[in-house]
Motif scaffolding. Structure first.
Motif, PDB file in Angstrom:
ATOM      1  N   THR A 136      58.845  32.340  51.687  1.00 20.16           N
ATOM      2  CA  THR A 136      57.275  32.067  52.195  1.00 20.16           C
ATOM      3  C   THR A 136      56.540  33.532  52.198  1.00 20.16           C
ATOM      4  OG1 THR A 136      58.050  30.297  53.507  1.00 20.16           O
ATOM      5  CG2 THR A 136      55.703  31.354  53.967  1.00 20.16           C
ATOM      6  N   VAL A 137      57.166  34.481  52.845  1.00 19.40           N
ATOM      7  CA  VAL A 137      56.499  35.845  52.941  1.00 19.40           C
ATOM      8  C   VAL A 137      56.464  36.526  51.541  1.00 19.40           C
ATOM      9  CG1 VAL A 137      56.949  38.014  53.712  1.00 19.40           C
ATOM     10  CG2 VAL A 137      57.435  36.288  55.279  1.00 19.40           C
ATOM     11  N   ASN A 138      57.158  36.128  50.723  1.00 22.36           N
ATOM     12  CA  ASN A 138      57.284  36.790  49.215  1.00 22.36           C
ATOM     13  C   ASN A 138      56.055  36.172  48.585  1.00 22.36           C
ATOM     14  OD1 ASN A 138      59.253  38.316  49.468  1.00 22.36           O
ATOM     15  ND2 ASN A 138      60.552  37.191  48.423  1.00 22.36           N
ATOM     16  N   GLN A 139      55.716  34.745  48.899  1.00 16.78           N
ATOM     17  CA  GLN A 139      54.698  34.233  48.267  1.00 16.78           C
ATOM     18  C   GLN A 139      53.414  34.655  49.117  1.00 16.78           C
ATOM     19  OE1 GLN A 139      55.155  30.001  49.146  1.00 16.78           O
ATOM     20  NE2 GLN A 139      57.267  30.103  47.622  1.00 16.78           N
ATOM     21  N   MET A 140      53.235  34.978  49.918  1.00 20.09           N
ATOM     22  CA  MET A 140      52.302  35.435  50.954  1.00 20.09           C
ATOM     23  C   MET A 140      51.814  36.842  50.154  1.00 20.09           C
ATOM     24  SD  MET A 140      51.612  36.575  54.751  1.00 20.09           S
ATOM     25  CE  MET A 140      53.026  37.766  54.695  1.00 20.09           C
ATOM     26  N   LEU A 141      53.103  37.791  50.091  1.00 23.34           N
ATOM     27  CA  LEU A 141      52.732  38.952  49.527  1.00 23.34           C
ATOM     28  C   LEU A 141      52.238  38.743  47.825  1.00 23.34           C
ATOM     29  CD1 LEU A 141      55.883  40.937  50.718  1.00 23.34           C
ATOM     30  CD2 LEU A 141      53.662  41.039  51.650  1.00 23.34           C
ATOM     31  N   ASP A 142      52.769  37.837  47.201  1.00 24.70           N
ATOM     32  CA  ASP A 142      52.108  37.466  45.902  1.00 24.70           C
ATOM     33  C   ASP A 142      50.547  37.460  46.006  1.00 24.70           C
ATOM     34  OD1 ASP A 142      54.600  37.660  44.830  1.00 24.70           O
ATOM     35  OD2 ASP A 142      55.008  35.858  44.820  1.00 24.70           O
ATOM     36  N   ARG A 143      50.394  36.526  47.185  1.00 25.34           N
ATOM     37  CA  ARG A 143      48.769  36.473  47.176  1.00 25.34           C
ATOM     38  C   ARG A 143      48.044  37.577  47.554  1.00 25.34           C
ATOM     39  NH1 ARG A 143      50.907  31.369  49.656  1.00 25.34           N
ATOM     40  NH2 ARG A 143      50.583  32.407  51.629  1.00 25.34           N
ATOM     41  N   ILE A 144      48.487  38.321  48.361  1.00 22.70           N
ATOM     42  CA  ILE A 144      47.770  39.442  48.791  1.00 22.70           C
ATOM     43  C   ILE A 144      47.828  40.353  47.816  1.00 22.70           C
ATOM     44  CG2 ILE A 144      47.923  41.578  50.465  1.00 22.70           C
ATOM     45  CD1 ILE A 144      49.277  39.534  52.448  1.00 22.70           C
ATOM     46  N   GLU A 145      48.745  40.712  46.774  1.00 17.98           N
ATOM     47  CA  GLU A 145      48.957  41.595  45.754  1.00 17.98           C
ATOM     48  C   GLU A 145      47.721  40.964  44.808  1.00 17.98           C
ATOM     49  OE1 GLU A 145      51.817  43.447  42.474  1.00 17.98           O
ATOM     50  OE2 GLU A 145      52.499  41.574  43.481  1.00 17.98           O
ATOM     51  N   ARG A 146      47.735  39.673  44.542  1.00 19.11           N
ATOM     52  CA  ARG A 146      46.742  39.220  43.556  1.00 19.11           C
ATOM     53  C   ARG A 146      45.400  39.541  44.081  1.00 19.11           C
ATOM     54  NH1 ARG A 146      50.289  34.726  43.018  1.00 19.11           N
ATOM     55  NH2 ARG A 146      49.119  33.664  44.503  1.00 19.11           N
ATOM     56  N   ALA A 147      45.086  39.208  45.372  1.00 16.82           N
ATOM     57  CA  ALA A 147      43.728  39.383  45.966  1.00 16.82           C
ATOM     58  C   ALA A 147      43.287  40.769  46.038  1.00 16.82           C
ATOM     59  CB  ALA A 147      43.807  39.102  47.545  1.00 16.82           C
ATOM     60  N   PHE A 148      44.076  41.761  46.145  1.00 18.63           N
ATOM     61  CA  PHE A 148      44.083  43.002  46.165  1.00 18.63           C
ATOM     62  C   PHE A 148      43.563  43.460  44.538  1.00 18.63           C
ATOM     63  CE2 PHE A 148      45.492  43.989  50.304  1.00 18.63           C
ATOM     64  CZ  PHE A 148      44.869  45.071  50.930  1.00 18.63           C
ATOM     65  N   SER A 149      44.496  43.117  43.779  1.00 22.08           N
ATOM     66  CA  SER A 149      44.416  43.323  42.206  1.00 22.08           C
ATOM     67  C   SER A 149      42.976  42.736  41.929  1.00 22.08           C
ATOM     68  CB  SER A 149      45.302  42.586  41.430  1.00 22.08           C
ATOM     69  OG  SER A 149      45.109  42.742  40.019  1.00 22.08           O
ATOM     70  N   ASP A 150      42.544  41.592  42.306  1.00 19.33           N
ATOM     71  CA  ASP A 150      41.355  40.798  41.904  1.00 19.33           C
ATOM     72  C   ASP A 150      40.005  41.531  42.516  1.00 19.33           C
ATOM     73  OD1 ASP A 150      42.625  38.850  40.652  1.00 19.33           O
ATOM     74  OD2 ASP A 150      42.593  37.362  42.170  1.00 19.33           O
ATOM     75  N   GLN A 151      40.260  42.087  43.898  1.00 17.74           N
ATOM     76  CA  GLN A 151      39.142  42.807  44.557  1.00 17.74           C
ATOM     77  C   GLN A 151      38.979  44.090  43.624  1.00 17.74           C
ATOM     78  OE1 GLN A 151      40.387  44.705  48.221  1.00 17.74           O
ATOM     79  NE2 GLN A 151      38.248  43.743  49.177  1.00 17.74           N
ATOM     80  N   SER A 152      40.064  44.738  43.094  1.00 21.17           N
ATOM     81  CA  SER A 152      40.078  46.074  42.776  1.00 21.17           C
ATOM     82  C   SER A 152      39.292  45.844  41.385  1.00 21.17           C
ATOM     83  CB  SER A 152      41.492  46.601  42.563  1.00 21.17           C
ATOM     84  OG  SER A 152      41.258  47.967  41.782  1.00 21.17           O
ATOM     85  N   GLN A 153      39.840  44.716  40.705  1.00 23.09           N
ATOM     86  CA  GLN A 153      39.170  44.323  39.405  1.00 23.09           C
ATOM     87  C   GLN A 153      37.639  44.101  39.441  1.00 23.09           C
ATOM     88  OE1 GLN A 153      40.744  44.903  36.400  1.00 23.09           O
ATOM     89  NE2 GLN A 153      38.864  44.191  35.239  1.00 23.09           N
ATOM     90  N   LEU A 154      37.340  43.333  40.468  1.00 19.88           N
ATOM     91  CA  LEU A 154      35.968  43.059  40.814  1.00 19.88           C
ATOM     92  C   LEU A 154      35.149  44.255  41.215  1.00 19.88           C
ATOM     93  CD1 LEU A 154      34.016  40.608  41.414  1.00 19.88           C
ATOM     94  CD2 LEU A 154      34.748  40.538  43.530  1.00 19.88           C
ATOM     95  N   LEU A 155      35.574  45.098  41.812  1.00 19.54           N
ATOM     96  CA  LEU A 155      34.895  46.244  42.142  1.00 19.54           C
ATOM     97  C   LEU A 155      34.607  47.074  40.994  1.00 19.54           C
ATOM     98  CD1 LEU A 155      36.525  47.497  45.487  1.00 19.54           C
ATOM     99  CD2 LEU A 155      34.222  46.384  45.133  1.00 19.54           C
ATOM    100  N   ASP A 156      35.600  47.232  39.934  1.00 14.43           N
ATOM    101  CA  ASP A 156      35.436  47.968  38.698  1.00 14.43           C
ATOM    102  C   ASP A 156      34.440  47.314  37.804  1.00 14.43           C
ATOM    103  OD1 ASP A 156      37.447  49.596  39.909  1.00 14.43           O
ATOM    104  OD2 ASP A 156      39.016  48.833  38.648  1.00 14.43           O
ATOM    105  N   ASP A 157      34.715  46.053  37.757  1.00  7.59           N
ATOM    106  CA  ASP A 157      33.831  45.221  36.725  1.00  7.59           C
ATOM    107  C   ASP A 157      32.274  45.146  37.228  1.00  7.59           C
ATOM    108  OD1 ASP A 157      36.097  44.719  35.107  1.00  7.59           O
ATOM    109  OD2 ASP A 157      36.286  42.699  36.111  1.00  7.59           O
ATOM    110  N   ALA A 158      32.220  44.924  38.570  1.00  4.43           N
ATOM    111  CA  ALA A 158      30.959  44.986  39.120  1.00  4.43           C
ATOM    112  C   ALA A 158      30.146  46.367  39.102  1.00  4.43           C
ATOM    113  CB  ALA A 158      30.850  44.557  40.728  1.00  4.43           C
ATOM    114  N   SER A 159      30.990  47.456  39.423  1.00  3.02           N
ATOM    115  CA  SER A 159      30.426  48.628  39.003  1.00  3.02           C
ATOM    116  C   SER A 159      29.981  48.977  37.689  1.00  3.02           C
ATOM    117  CB  SER A 159      31.454  49.823  39.658  1.00  3.02           C
ATOM    118  OG  SER A 159      32.648  49.676  38.895  1.00  3.02           O
ATOM    119  N   HIS A 160      30.756  48.522  36.801  1.00  6.07           N
ATOM    120  CA  HIS A 160      30.362  48.478  35.279  1.00  6.07           C
ATOM    121  C   HIS A 160      29.129  47.875  35.040  1.00  6.07           C
ATOM    122  CE1 HIS A 160      30.883  49.117  30.965  1.00  6.07           C
ATOM    123  NE2 HIS A 160      30.844  47.688  30.985  1.00  6.07           N
ATOM    124  N   GLU A 161      29.011  46.527  35.582  1.00  5.76           N
ATOM    125  CA  GLU A 161      28.099  46.008  35.086  1.00  5.76           C
ATOM    126  C   GLU A 161      26.758  46.243  35.827  1.00  5.76           C
ATOM    127  OE1 GLU A 161      27.925  43.149  32.952  1.00  5.76           O
ATOM    128  OE2 GLU A 161      30.061  43.642  32.301  1.00  5.76           O
TER     129      GLU A 161
END
Length: 488
Positions: free
Chosen positions: A234-259
């Protein structure tokens, strides 16, 4: 103390208490049983003596003529042992004693003889306790009296209570030694076992210490197949979600800054080159800058919608009439462009959903259909309720167009944020991600079927949960200006 030491301490303490209580209880029960056996045995010996006196001489059958004869015959029947024996007293002196070696010698203990004489003289025929320098006795003194009631002799039966109990004490001393050894073994075994049981928690602690905001890829090794192993999963699944969230957040910031960088650059350059005295240039610049600001506002609104998609308050669930939802969606979609707008099917039923969000997603799909199709072509909306092969009911909302279509290899690209196939077409590339987020918030999905040159079908599919309460659906939830659908 660590959890391991605390658990081991509790385990050892409880085991020690249990062994102590069990041993003490068994010792007390066994001691009481031995005391009862000693008393019963002495009482039976006294009863046998009374029977002997009543029946007379076993050889002649005649009545005993004196106390000496009774005591002699009674002593013949005594079988002495190191812990039990007897002595016959005449005139306060030991007259008859049992034969044999290594037996309990009562005749040598003057204190016992005196106590037995006193007991017989007072007429007390009962088991009594006496501790002397020689032993701890349980004894019974039976007086032998003549016809006048005068005591002529005394038959004394006694048991060495201390010697009998010493055997019991020796047994329980062995029990104590075995219990201590067992307790030590339990402590060692418990230390190892508790350590193995807590291994997933130790690994969890180590992994949590290693994880940082710059590296979220580490995971907890799965040890065993129990509750703690499932906790690790369960904790590993939570870490997967956190990693995806951080990745999405980072990607979102990069894309938003670019756009956002492009329209901001345009705004800045246009302002720097603006000639204030040229009124026509000022008006043109104003219109151009307003377009760029509108574009940035639309982009920010879409980013906010995506940011809220994972929050519980993203949806406002209520009973939704699918037929009414379809009619409203068609009515509003027909205003998006000059197309032939029709409905292919209209579902009947009420489900638990967010009418505002579903309308927003449906109109976003309709806007995409308008954007990638020619004027005068057909765009079809439809809704249905169906049952899956697993017997689970679900509802489907779709938009079908006759546009340019999408190549199979480009479908995944348009699902991603800011993903666009044709950059010449106006848009932010956030429409389909928003639709996907709304579908997933309803525990559903977005299905895409497309053939290049023939058109596409976009479907929102979600479980058809029945309303949790029987409140009527709002008359016009789509009339709220905040429920505005897809954006251009």
């Amino acid at each position: 103390m660590s959890v391991r030491i605390r658990v081991l301490t509790y385990l050892t303490a409880l085991t020690g208490i249990a062994l102590a209580v069990a041993g003490s209880t068994a010792f007390a029960i066994e001691r009481a049983r031995l005391d009862n056996e000693i008393g019963t045995d002495l009482t039976l010996r006294a009863d046998d003596l009374h029977t002997l006196v009543a029946e007379g001489d076993p050889v002649t059958g005649a009545t005993f003529v004196d106390a000496e004869s009774i005591l002699r015959e009674a002593m013949r029947r005594v079988v002495a042992s190191p812990t039990e024996s007897a002595v016959a007293l005449l005139a306060g002196e030991a007259r008859f004693v049992p034969g044999g070696d290594e037996i309990l010698r009562l005749e040598t203990d003057d204190a016992l003889l005196a106590a037995a004489t006193d007991a017989a003289t007072s007429g007390t025929v009962a088991v009594q306790s006496l501790t002397t320098e020689q032993a701890d006795y349980r004894f019974l003194a039976v007086p032998i009296a003549d016809a006048t009631g005068a005591v002529q002799g005394v038959m004394v039966y006694a048991a060495d209570h201390g010697a009998i109990m010493s055997a019991l004490v020796d047994t329980f001393e062995v029990y104590v030694v075995v219990a201590l050894i067992s307790l030590a073994a339990i402590a060692v075994f418990g230390y190892v076992t508790v350590g193995r049981l807590l291994e997933p928690i130790r690994l969890l602690d180590q992994t949590a210490r290693r994880i940082s905001t710059t590296d979220l890829s580490d995971r907890i090794p799965i040890v065993g197949n129990d509750d703690l192993a499932r906790l690790s999963e369960t904790v590993n699944q939570m870490l997967d979600r956190i990693e995806r969230a951080f990745s999405d957040q980072s990607q979102l910031l990069d894309d938003a800054s670019h756009e956002l960088r492009t329209p901001l650059t345009i705004v800045r350059n246009r302002l720097e080159l603006l000639e204030p005295r040229d009124s026509e240039a000022v008006v043109a610049a104003r219109d151009e800058l307003l377009d760029e600001v509108t574009r940035m506002s639309r982009l920010v609104d879409d980013l906010v919608t995506l940011a809220k998609a994972d929050r519980p308050e993203f949806l406002r669930l209520a009973p939704v009439d699918l037929a009414e939802l379809t009619d409203v969606a068609l009515s509003r979609a027909s205003q998006l462009g000059p197309r032939i707008w029709t409905t292919e099917a209209i579902a009947e039923g009420v489900v638990e959903a967010d009418a505002e969000r579903l309308t927003q997603a449906w109109l976003q799909l309709s806007a995409n259909a308008v954007r990638f199709s020619e004027p005068g072509t057909a765009i079809t909306l439809g809704s249905e309720v169906r049952v899956t092969v697993d017997g689970v009911p679900e509802f489907r909302l779709w938009v079908r167009d006759e546009g340019i279509g999408i190549a199979h290899e480009d479908i995944e690209r348009i699902r991603s944020r800011f993903g666009r196939v044709d950059t010449r077409v106006d848009g932010t590339g956030l429409g389909l991600p928003i639709v996907t987020a709304i579908a997933e918030a309803h525990e559903g999905r977005l299905d895409i079927e497309s053939t290049p040159g023939r058109g596409s079908t976009f479907s929102i599919v979600a479980p058809a949960y029945a309303p949790r309460h029987e409140e009527p659906a709002p008359a016009s939830p789509w009339d709220d200006p905040a429920a505005e659908g897809a954006r251009a």
